[in-house]
Write an enzyme that holds these catalytic residues in place. Structure first.
Site, PDB file in Angstrom:
ATOM      1  N   ASP A 197      38.485  52.489  36.103  1.00 43.60           N
ATOM      2  CA  ASP A 197      38.443  51.163  36.091  1.00 43.60           C
ATOM      3  C   ASP A 197      38.157  50.759  34.515  1.00 43.60           C
ATOM      4  OD1 ASP A 197      37.902  48.425  38.051  1.00 43.60           O
ATOM      5  OD2 ASP A 197      37.214  48.341  35.857  1.00 43.60           O
ATOM      6  N   ASN A 205      40.935  40.559  27.937  1.00 43.33           N
ATOM      7  CA  ASN A 205      42.149  39.699  28.045  1.00 43.33           C
ATOM      8  C   ASN A 205      41.707  38.353  27.404  1.00 43.33           C
ATOM      9  OD1 ASN A 205      44.354  40.472  29.173  1.00 43.33           O
ATOM     10  ND2 ASN A 205      43.130  40.552  31.515  1.00 43.33           N
ATOM     11  N   HIS A 210      46.493  37.784  27.217  1.00 44.39           N
ATOM     12  CA  HIS A 210      47.090  38.500  28.292  1.00 44.39           C
ATOM     13  C   HIS A 210      48.320  39.350  27.865  1.00 44.39           C
ATOM     14  CE1 HIS A 210      48.333  39.044  32.468  1.00 44.39           C
ATOM     15  NE2 HIS A 210      47.115  38.583  32.701  1.00 44.39           N
ATOM     16  N   ASP A 214      48.023  43.420  28.564  1.00 47.16           N
ATOM     17  CA  ASP A 214      49.227  44.029  29.151  1.00 47.16           C
ATOM     18  C   ASP A 214      49.612  45.181  28.499  1.00 47.16           C
ATOM     19  OD1 ASP A 214      49.363  42.260  31.256  1.00 47.16           O
ATOM     20  OD2 ASP A 214      51.442  41.469  30.736  1.00 47.16           O
ATOM     21  N   GLU A 240      43.124  46.329  36.823  1.00 49.55           N
ATOM     22  CA  GLU A 240      43.241  47.162  35.907  1.00 49.55           C
ATOM     23  C   GLU A 240      42.623  48.546  36.592  1.00 49.55           C
ATOM     24  OE1 GLU A 240      40.401  46.029  37.427  1.00 49.55           O
ATOM     25  OE2 GLU A 240      38.975  46.108  35.596  1.00 49.55           O
TER      26      GLU A 240
HETATM   27  N1  GTP Z   1      46.578  41.698  31.159  1.00 53.73           N
HETATM   28  C1  GTP Z   1      46.390  41.811  32.301  1.00 53.73           C
HETATM   29  N2  GTP Z   1      45.206  41.995  32.938  1.00 53.73           N
HETATM   30  C2  GTP Z   1      45.047  42.092  34.107  1.00 53.73           C
HETATM   31  C3  GTP Z   1      45.856  42.730  34.767  1.00 53.73           C
HETATM   32  N3  GTP Z   1      45.535  43.030  36.270  1.00 53.73           N
HETATM   33  C4  GTP Z   1      44.355  42.712  35.933  1.00 53.73           C
HETATM   34  N4  GTP Z   1      44.003  42.335  34.872  1.00 53.73           N
HETATM   35  C5  GTP Z   1      42.626  41.555  34.343  1.00 53.73           C
HETATM   36  O1  GTP Z   1      41.699  42.704  34.558  1.00 53.73           O
HETATM   37  C6  GTP Z   1      40.318  41.817  34.554  1.00 53.73           C
HETATM   38  C7  GTP Z   1      39.571  42.668  35.697  1.00 53.73           C
HETATM   39  O2  GTP Z   1      38.188  41.971  35.425  1.00 53.73           O
HETATM   40  P1  GTP Z   1      36.995  42.369  36.344  1.00 53.73           P
HETATM   41  O3  GTP Z   1      37.471  42.752  37.705  1.00 53.73           O
HETATM   42  O4  GTP Z   1      35.905  41.177  36.184  1.00 53.73           O
HETATM   43  O5  GTP Z   1      36.538  43.350  35.549  1.00 53.73           O
HETATM   44  P2  GTP Z   1      35.903  43.902  34.088  1.00 53.73           P
HETATM   45  O6  GTP Z   1      36.053  42.664  33.283  1.00 53.73           O
HETATM   46  O7  GTP Z   1      37.121  44.839  33.644  1.00 53.73           O
HETATM   47  O8  GTP Z   1      34.690  44.535  34.258  1.00 53.73           O
HETATM   48  P3  GTP Z   1      34.002  45.713  34.614  1.00 53.73           P
HETATM   49  O9  GTP Z   1      35.180  46.382  35.488  1.00 53.73           O
HETATM   50  O10 GTP Z   1      32.856  45.272  35.483  1.00 53.73           O
HETATM   51  O11 GTP Z   1      33.763  46.568  33.282  1.00 53.73           O
HETATM   52  C8  GTP Z   1      40.814  40.471  35.268  1.00 53.73           C
HETATM   53  O12 GTP Z   1      40.453  39.608  33.984  1.00 53.73           O
HETATM   54  C9  GTP Z   1      42.191  40.430  35.404  1.00 53.73           C
HETATM   55  O13 GTP Z   1      43.125  39.295  34.835  1.00 53.73           O
HETATM   56  C10 GTP Z   1      47.325  42.922  34.261  1.00 53.73           C
HETATM   57  O14 GTP Z   1      48.417  43.142  34.836  1.00 53.73           O
HETATM   58  N5  GTP Z   1      47.455  42.548  33.065  1.00 53.73           N
END
Ligand code: GTP
Length: 320
Positions: A197, A205, A210, A214, A240
């Site tokens: 992760d 982001n 965004h 990506d 992610e």
């Molecule tokens: N740009 C982009 N962002 C994504 C994609 N899929 C997921 N995300 C973003 O990944 C982020 C995941 O956030 P969280 O699950 O809160 O986790 P985190 O901010 O990484 O925090 P921790 O995992 O606790 O370190 C979210 O803001 C999603 O919008 C994608 O395909 N593209």
């Protein structure tokens, strides 16, 4: 279909018909001369009354729709003057279910099934031409099937890959992980997972947008894919979250792989061509291996729990 006379009275000669090309025997010509010629108005369909017959276009054109009853989804084909249709129905005595429609006012030579067989027995030329025609059609059908098979495989691959990262997707995992787990259980070979992760990706982001997010995801995926063996699999598990599936890999080996992935991600220069340096990405890694009696669900749950511990312990690290 309007009966308008016999072939002997028409302007077309036997030489003009592909199936009779090179046939010079007057006895054969005389037999065909007695066969019926019919006229079909544009847009009308052949109604063969459930009887297999050979039709040869003398003028105009026929359109043959694919045989929907036989599951045929192929293209429609056109039968032009001199060409025939219905020979296969005569040979295997099956109904010709494909719809045959006149594209314009069309004249057809109609040869009844019994007469076709008599002609085949008497004319080696006809028999040879018929075999050539059928062989050509088999080759054309085989080529079509091969093209469809390749296209099907292409779309299948597409449906199992994540377009952003190029990694396998969740559909692939749902199909393959149970198989890999079952094989490992049967062989007694180890199977390990590393669940990955990206850290604080929401913040990434929010800070950089965004689109940069990506690009970061795609870059991280390529770092991970590049650090695995060809026999391993890299999967985009969720937003992610990624997963490395490691067949024939013991828990110790899997922890070593995860440490390598963690280091490479930390060191990766993800955006070398951007003016403002962006923070490099880090990730948290949860390692688990298939336990005796376990299955793919318990394996995934164990990897997820290990990932949670890595997050809790401060991120940018491996927990097993
Ligand atoms: N740009 C982009 N962002 C994504 C994609 N899929 C997921 N995300 C973003 O990944 C982020 C995941 O956030 P969280 O699950 O809160 O986790 P985190 O901010 O990484 O925090 P921790 O995992 O606790 O370190 C979210 O803001 C999603 O919008 C994608 O395909 N593209």
């Amino acid at each position: 279909m309007e009966h308008i006379g016999t072939f002997g009275a028409s302007r077309t000669t036997l030489r003009d018909l592909h199936l009779f090309r090179d046939e010079t025997d007057p006895a054969i010509a005389a037999m065909v001369a007695g066969c019926a010629v019919v006229r079909m108005a544009r847009g009308r369909s052949i109604d063969d009354g459930g009887q297999a017959r050979l039709y040869i276009v003398l003028s105009g054109a026929l359109e043959i729709a694919p045989d929907a009853h036989a599951g045929d989804e192929g293209n429609t084909s056109r039968i032009l003057p001199g060409e025939s249709v219905g020979e296969q129905a005569v040979l295997d005595d099956a109904l010709n279910l494909a719809a045959m429609t006149a594209l314009e006012d069309t004249e057809l030579l109609v040869i009844e099934s019994d007469m076709v067989w008599t002609l085949i027995e008497r004319s080696g030329v006809l028999a040879r031409n018929l075999l050539r025609l059928l062989s050509f059609r088999i080759r054309a059908t085989n080529a079509l099937l091969r093209r469809r098979q390749k296209l099907g495989e292409f779309y299948r691959q597409l449906s199992l890959n994540d377009p952003l990262t190029g990694l396998y997707n969740r559909a692939w995992l749902n199909e393959m992980l149970p198989k890999l787990a079952a094989r490992a259980a049967t062989d007694g070979s180890p199977l390990s997972l590393v669940m990955i992760d990206l850290d604080h990706f929401k913040r990434f982001n929010d800070t950089h947008g965004h689109i940069a997010g990506d690009a970061a995801l795609a870059a991280a995926a390529s770092v991970i894919r590049g650090a695995l063996r060809p026999s391993d699999f890299a999967v985009r598990y969720g937003g992610e979250e990624m997963l490395a599936v490691l067949p024939d890999t013991t828990p110790d080996m899997a922890t070593g792989v995860a440490e390598r992935l963690c280091l490479r991600l930390r060191l990766a220069v993800v955006f070398p061509d951007m003016r403002l340096p962006l923070p490099h990405l880090t990730g948290s890694f949860g390692v688990a291996s298939l336990m005796p009696g376990g299955d793919e669900r318990s394996l995934l749950a164990a990897a997820d729990a290990a990932l949670y511990r890595a997050k809790e312990a401060g991120r940018d690290r491996v927990c097993a």
